[in-house]
Scaffold this active site. Sequence first.
Site, PDB file in Angstrom:
ATOM      1  N   LYS A 134      45.912  14.012   8.984  1.00 37.69           N
ATOM      2  CA  LYS A 134      46.096  15.600   8.582  1.00 37.69           C
ATOM      3  C   LYS A 134      47.211  15.616   7.661  1.00 37.69           C
ATOM      4  CE  LYS A 134      46.051  19.172  11.325  1.00 37.69           C
ATOM      5  NZ  LYS A 134      47.177  19.536  10.948  1.00 37.69           N
ATOM      6  N   TRP A 176      58.601  27.310   9.996  1.00 35.99           N
ATOM      7  CA  TRP A 176      57.922  28.093  10.785  1.00 35.99           C
ATOM      8  C   TRP A 176      58.989  29.227  11.268  1.00 35.99           C
ATOM      9  CZ3 TRP A 176      56.782  23.722  14.962  1.00 35.99           C
ATOM     10  CH2 TRP A 176      55.981  22.941  14.611  1.00 35.99           C
TER      11      TRP A 176
END
Length: 195
Positions: free
Chosen positions: A129, A58
């Site tokens: 996920k 990120w």
Amino acid sequence: MKILEPGVVIDRREVLHGRPWLVTPVRVVHDSGEVLVTYLAEGTPLIFPEHPFGPHPWSRTAQWLGTSLLQVQRLGDAHAVWGFYEKGVFTGWYINFQAPMRRWAQGFDTVDHGVDIWIPGGGSQWQWKDLGDVTELVRVGRLTPQEADEVWAETERVAAALDKGERWWNRWTGWMPDPSWPVPAATASLARLTD
């Protein structure tokens, strides 16, 4: 271990191979010693210390954007439960598989294990996920094969509990953030990195 007061800002650090990789200032909502609940406000700065492993995935993002999170973690669990809020509206629970939290005076350390579970709207249906992420984390050296086996064992325990309708975090259903809480600044977190 010191019990943290509600409203105090602490650091949630992702520590990879013994060094902080991501530092996020979060606000304490509740601390019983066994359960630590924090709030990550939309707009909170994300701090990425230099790391020998390379940049965090990120690292091109300067702030947490799009949602706010209630983060509920229980001592010893290799997962946390995050309540997602978009513009103040609860959208669902997210089970984030991660290293068990390790507390320290100004916060806690963990590291993400890739795979997650999403429970839309907080209902009874859930979905996986990022199932392929664990294999990738082993391939690139973020997890060992033994750690990956432990991640899969934790996912099986949590999935079995969900299928039985067990939600240990239910007391946080309906929680809403205090609108008077400002977004935490990075200043104290940056200072702690140099201590």
